[in-house]
Design an enzyme around this catalytic site. Sequence first.
Site, mmCIF file in Angstrom:
data_model
loop_
_atom_site.group_PDB
_atom_site.id
_atom_site.type_symbol
_atom_site.label_atom_id
_atom_site.label_comp_id
_atom_site.label_asym_id
_atom_site.label_seq_id
_atom_site.Cartn_x
_atom_site.Cartn_y
_atom_site.Cartn_z
ATOM 1 N N TYR A 82 0.849 -1.209 0.000
ATOM 2 C CA TYR A 82 0.000 0.000 0.000
ATOM 3 C C TYR A 82 0.887 1.263 0.000
ATOM 4 O O TYR A 82 0.502 2.320 -0.497
ATOM 5 C CB TYR A 82 -0.958 -0.035 1.195
ATOM 6 C CG TYR A 82 -2.147 0.883 1.052
ATOM 7 C CD1 TYR A 82 -3.095 0.684 0.038
ATOM 8 C CD2 TYR A 82 -2.347 1.937 1.929
ATOM 9 C CE1 TYR A 82 -4.203 1.517 -0.089
ATOM 10 C CE2 TYR A 82 -3.450 2.773 1.814
ATOM 11 C CZ TYR A 82 -4.370 2.558 0.809
ATOM 12 O OH TYR A 82 -5.459 3.384 0.688
ATOM 13 N N LYS A 118 -2.758 8.667 2.922
ATOM 14 C CA LYS A 118 -3.958 8.551 3.770
ATOM 15 C C LYS A 118 -3.695 9.115 5.172
ATOM 16 O O LYS A 118 -4.598 9.671 5.803
ATOM 17 C CB LYS A 118 -4.425 7.095 3.860
ATOM 18 C CG LYS A 118 -4.994 6.528 2.556
ATOM 19 C CD LYS A 118 -6.175 7.321 2.028
ATOM 20 C CE LYS A 118 -6.878 6.623 0.885
ATOM 21 N NZ LYS A 118 -7.835 7.514 0.183
#
Length: 250
Positions: A152, A159
Amino acid sequence: MFLEGKKIVIMGVANNKSIAWGCAKAMKDQGATLIFTYQNERMEKQLARLAQEDDLLVECDVASDESIRRAFSTIETRVGKIDGLLHAIAYSKKEELGGNISDVSRDGYALAQDVSAFSLLAVSKAAKPLFNKGAGIVTLTYMGSERAIPNYNVMGIAKAALEASVRYMAVEFGQVGVHVNAISAGAIKTLAVSGVSGYKDLIKESDSRTIDGQGVTIEEVGNMAAFLISPLASGVVGDVIYVDKGVHLT
Ligand code: NAD
């Protein structure tokens, strides 16, 4: 219908698998009038197939200040004041979503931050003069902001920045009666997630950790988004609410 008479801008529908589409459906079910923004012509075609005749579709590429300005100026002219903004947008070059995080390129890092985190600030600023009191802003995040999720990588860092932006924005926008929050959704197979190396394993692992072994749906995320964007959630401010059927617990 707790969104009766409310006008809500939905950003991030790519197709009927998009989390933004689940949110749009839930908001429509609660009586909202929807304004959809799309990234480019290709997305417009997909969206036009899904939207209803009375939905307004407006182009907005969040990587361009001019596009954002034009979009919100059109929204102001066509609908006037608004009651909510759903931001469900993220992007990273595919090559940054795998391998060693220390190999991330300067460009790739900046691009992921720009489209996935800065864009929330940019579109909220453009929308600020349009908000009615009691309006809500909701964005979408993922657990990769807090934990090192395989592959990720740069999106997890974006994020984390997005969630911090939510807290700072909540303070500023709270002063004009707008509550700002994020939903941390569980892994769902969408266009965006398919850019992550080994995404099938990520989803399989995530589904196996839910309370019932079934993955969370865009409808379940949508129901929370409808509540969170509404005046019913005026007391929820600057928070990250998990909608992942318990994956983050274990
Ligand atoms: P999706 O591919 O359906 O949606 C991503 C959207 O971002 C697309 O509509 C795309 O057009 C838009 N976008 C990208 N670059 C843009 C730009 N420059 N200007 C305007 N729009 C742009 O995928 P999704 O999974 O529904 O993603 C929505 C949000 O949910 C993202 O923020 C994503 O990170 C987040 N999220 C997804 C998951 C998941 O597992 N799918 C989990 C948690 C959070």
